[in-house]
Design a protein around this motif. Structure first.
Motif: not given
Length: 57
Positions: A33-40
């Protein structure tokens, strides 16, 4: 007749491997979830929100 059970034996259960697997799965989901938030966050940047640009005026 009721059975008297000592307090230290009247537990729900041990943590064991099952609890460890749940904790590891939760950690992996949090990292994903953290990785997805960073990419977004990187893709949602606009020139006005990037560091170093100051408003004119």
């Amino acid at each position: 007749m009721t059975k008297i059970i000592p307090e230290n034996k009247a537990r729900q259960g041990r943590w064991g491997w099952h609890g460890l697997r749940i904790l590891i799965a939760a950690l992996l989901l949090a990292i994903a979830a953290w990785g997805i938030a960073e990419i977004y966050g990187e893709t949602a940047k606009t020139p006005a929100t990037e560091q170093g640009s100051a408003p004119k005026g």
